[in-house]
Motif scaffolding. Sequence first.
Motif, PDB file in Angstrom:
ATOM      1  N   PHE A  51       0.859  -1.204  -0.087  1.00  0.00           N
ATOM      2  CA  PHE A  51       0.010   0.007  -0.052  1.00  0.00           C
ATOM      3  C   PHE A  51       1.013   1.281  -0.065  1.00  0.00           C
ATOM      4  N   LEU A  52       0.763   2.112  -0.895  1.00  0.00           N
ATOM      5  CA  LEU A  52       1.608   3.270  -1.213  1.00  0.00           C
ATOM      6  C   LEU A  52       0.895   4.431  -1.342  1.00  0.00           C
ATOM      7  N   VAL A  53       1.380   5.568  -0.736  1.00  0.00           N
ATOM      8  CA  VAL A  53       0.704   6.824  -1.022  1.00  0.00           C
ATOM      9  C   VAL A  53       1.885   7.766  -1.276  1.00  0.00           C
ATOM     10  N   ALA A  54       1.400   8.696  -2.209  1.00  0.00           N
ATOM     11  CA  ALA A  54       2.486   9.896  -2.649  1.00  0.00           C
ATOM     12  C   ALA A  54       1.751  11.060  -3.008  1.00  0.00           C
ATOM     13  N   GLU A  55       2.638  11.874  -3.319  1.00  0.00           N
ATOM     14  CA  GLU A  55       2.196  13.452  -3.711  1.00  0.00           C
ATOM     15  C   GLU A  55       2.386  13.371  -5.201  1.00  0.00           C
ATOM     16  N   ARG A  56       1.463  14.335  -5.855  1.00  0.00           N
ATOM     17  CA  ARG A  56       1.752  14.249  -7.452  1.00  0.00           C
ATOM     18  C   ARG A  56       1.466  15.770  -7.621  1.00  0.00           C
ATOM     19  N   THR A  57       2.116  16.146  -8.764  1.00  0.00           N
ATOM     20  CA  THR A  57       1.774  17.380  -9.332  1.00  0.00           C
ATOM     21  C   THR A  57       0.266  17.394  -9.822  1.00  0.00           C
ATOM     22  N   PRO A  58      -0.353  18.780  -9.511  1.00  0.00           N
ATOM     23  CA  PRO A  58      -1.736  18.878  -9.846  1.00  0.00           C
ATOM     24  C   PRO A  58      -1.831  18.865 -11.379  1.00  0.00           C
ATOM     25  N   SER A  59      -0.895  19.301 -12.055  1.00  0.00           N
ATOM     26  CA  SER A  59      -1.059  19.431 -13.608  1.00  0.00           C
ATOM     27  C   SER A  59      -0.889  18.163 -14.193  1.00  0.00           C
ATOM     28  N   THR A  60      -0.406  17.073 -13.609  1.00  0.00           N
ATOM     29  CA  THR A  60      -0.257  15.787 -14.182  1.00  0.00           C
ATOM     30  C   THR A  60      -1.443  15.060 -14.545  1.00  0.00           C
ATOM     31  N   GLU A  61      -1.786  14.691 -15.786  1.00  0.00           N
ATOM     32  CA  GLU A  61      -3.130  13.964 -15.968  1.00  0.00           C
ATOM     33  C   GLU A  61      -3.122  12.587 -15.761  1.00  0.00           C
ATOM     34  N   LYS A  62      -4.187  12.051 -15.781  1.00  0.00           N
ATOM     35  CA  LYS A  62      -4.302  10.548 -15.438  1.00  0.00           C
ATOM     36  C   LYS A  62      -3.431   9.826 -16.649  1.00  0.00           C
ATOM     37  N   LYS A  63      -3.585   9.951 -17.759  1.00  0.00           N
ATOM     38  CA  LYS A  63      -2.872   9.438 -18.764  1.00  0.00           C
ATOM     39  C   LYS A  63      -1.564   9.382 -18.492  1.00  0.00           C
ATOM     40  N   ASP A  64      -0.800  10.302 -18.051  1.00  0.00           N
ATOM     41  CA  ASP A  64       0.632  10.378 -17.760  1.00  0.00           C
ATOM     42  C   ASP A  64       0.909   9.273 -16.571  1.00  0.00           C
ATOM     43  N   ILE A  65       0.176   9.551 -15.657  1.00  0.00           N
ATOM     44  CA  ILE A  65       0.574   8.261 -14.635  1.00  0.00           C
ATOM     45  C   ILE A  65       0.249   6.919 -15.188  1.00  0.00           C
ATOM     46  N   ALA A  66      -0.857   6.709 -15.725  1.00  0.00           N
ATOM     47  CA  ALA A  66      -1.094   5.345 -16.203  1.00  0.00           C
ATOM     48  C   ALA A  66      -0.096   4.893 -16.953  1.00  0.00           C
ATOM     49  N   GLU A  67       0.391   5.570 -18.033  1.00  0.00           N
ATOM     50  CA  GLU A  67       1.610   5.095 -19.172  1.00  0.00           C
ATOM     51  C   GLU A  67       2.737   4.870 -18.544  1.00  0.00           C
ATOM     52  N   TYR A  68       3.203   5.823 -17.322  1.00  0.00           N
ATOM     53  CA  TYR A  68       4.297   5.366 -16.727  1.00  0.00           C
ATOM     54  C   TYR A  68       4.464   3.974 -16.082  1.00  0.00           C
ATOM     55  N   TYR A  69       3.546   3.693 -15.188  1.00  0.00           N
ATOM     56  CA  TYR A  69       3.359   2.542 -14.515  1.00  0.00           C
ATOM     57  C   TYR A  69       3.114   1.294 -15.612  1.00  0.00           C
ATOM     58  N   GLU A  70       2.398   1.371 -16.859  1.00  0.00           N
ATOM     59  CA  GLU A  70       2.087   0.442 -17.719  1.00  0.00           C
ATOM     60  C   GLU A  70       3.436   0.135 -18.278  1.00  0.00           C
ATOM     61  N   GLN A  71       4.243   1.205 -18.603  1.00  0.00           N
ATOM     62  CA  GLN A  71       5.830   0.873 -19.152  1.00  0.00           C
ATOM     63  C   GLN A  71       6.494   0.103 -18.293  1.00  0.00           C
ATOM     64  N   VAL A  72       6.456   0.456 -17.038  1.00  0.00           N
ATOM     65  CA  VAL A  72       7.181  -0.166 -15.909  1.00  0.00           C
ATOM     66  C   VAL A  72       7.071  -1.741 -15.812  1.00  0.00           C
ATOM     67  N   PHE A  73       5.482  -1.892 -15.586  1.00  0.00           N
ATOM     68  CA  PHE A  73       5.094  -3.215 -15.793  1.00  0.00           C
ATOM     69  C   PHE A  73       5.624  -4.123 -16.996  1.00  0.00           C
ATOM     70  N   GLN A  74       5.382  -3.634 -18.134  1.00  0.00           N
ATOM     71  CA  GLN A  74       5.700  -4.123 -19.393  1.00  0.00           C
ATOM     72  C   GLN A  74       7.393  -4.616 -19.496  1.00  0.00           C
ATOM     73  N   SER A  75       7.932  -3.510 -18.838  1.00  0.00           N
ATOM     74  CA  SER A  75       9.498  -3.841 -18.791  1.00  0.00           C
ATOM     75  C   SER A  75       9.990  -4.847 -17.791  1.00  0.00           C
ATOM     76  N   ILE A  76       8.906  -4.934 -16.873  1.00  0.00           N
ATOM     77  CA  ILE A  76       9.597  -5.997 -15.857  1.00  0.00           C
ATOM     78  C   ILE A  76       9.128  -7.463 -16.235  1.00  0.00           C
ATOM     79  N   MET A  77       7.778  -7.228 -17.065  1.00  0.00           N
ATOM     80  CA  MET A  77       7.431  -8.688 -17.448  1.00  0.00           C
ATOM     81  C   MET A  77       8.104  -9.418 -18.421  1.00  0.00           C
ATOM     82  N   LYS A  78       8.993  -8.637 -19.053  1.00  0.00           N
ATOM     83  CA  LYS A  78       9.878  -9.146 -19.781  1.00  0.00           C
ATOM     84  C   LYS A  78      11.001 -10.184 -19.619  1.00  0.00           C
TER      85      LYS A  78
END
Length: 252
Positions: A51-78
């Motif tokens: 369980f994690l909590v963190a602060e985010r920049t208000p200007s960041t959109e959902k798409k940016d955060i989702a794409e970051y984690y999806e890329q991390v997941f895909q890289s690890i899955m390789k």
Amino acid sequence: MSFLVHTRKTSKKPFPLEPLLPPPVPRSNYFHFQEEKQRLQLNKFLLDRIFLVAERTPSTEKKDIAEYYEQVFQSIMKHHLGEAVTGLLLIYSTFILHILESSSGTLYRILLDYVNHKNNEEFFIQGMKIIVVSHNIPTRVFMQWYVSVIKAPVIYLEDVTQSESLEEVVTEFLTQIHKLALYFFKTVKVGSKGPGDNLHQVVPELLLPEEIIRYLHKSEEFIDPETFLNMYDTPMHITLDSEVVWPAPSRF
């Protein structure tokens, strides 16, 4: 000498013959097959939940955060095939709440990727804290990784967090997340996109107020990923009773 002979009456009706057909096979649709297949694939290794909590920049959109984690997941899955990541990412106005389920090695690499980015001032996730880590959980409560933006208005709970102990706030935190996870488990089907960004309209009573997340984030009782990874990598030095000798041996 006479014998009594009892004759058995035979029925002229033939015995019914069972049909030479295979037993009926329970029918299921392709969706149920895929759901069961995914459940089996998700149980091949020991599971951890973080369980994690963190602060985010208000200007960041959902798409940016989702794409970051999806890329991390895909890289690890390789490199870790089959170790899928499931969980829930809730994006509030200035904070995020992230629950992740996977193997300890996969979660380690997710945290490591954050540590490698956090010193970048332009990185949109800062000040991450680990609230709870659960090891060897019996099963997943999320069958996929979901992302949802919480658009509910901020409710200030200064008096609540000040009147309750940290232990009570954490208990409320975990209880509420457990209820939300059960809602996902019972209502969201495998392969769907989840409830989208309207959780605050569908189940507002199951969502944690952002002030609770802010309170936990500011608490000094919780460690950041870098400290956690350092503890994870530190070898354990255990002195066995057999290694303790008295009096101490002398050397010439």
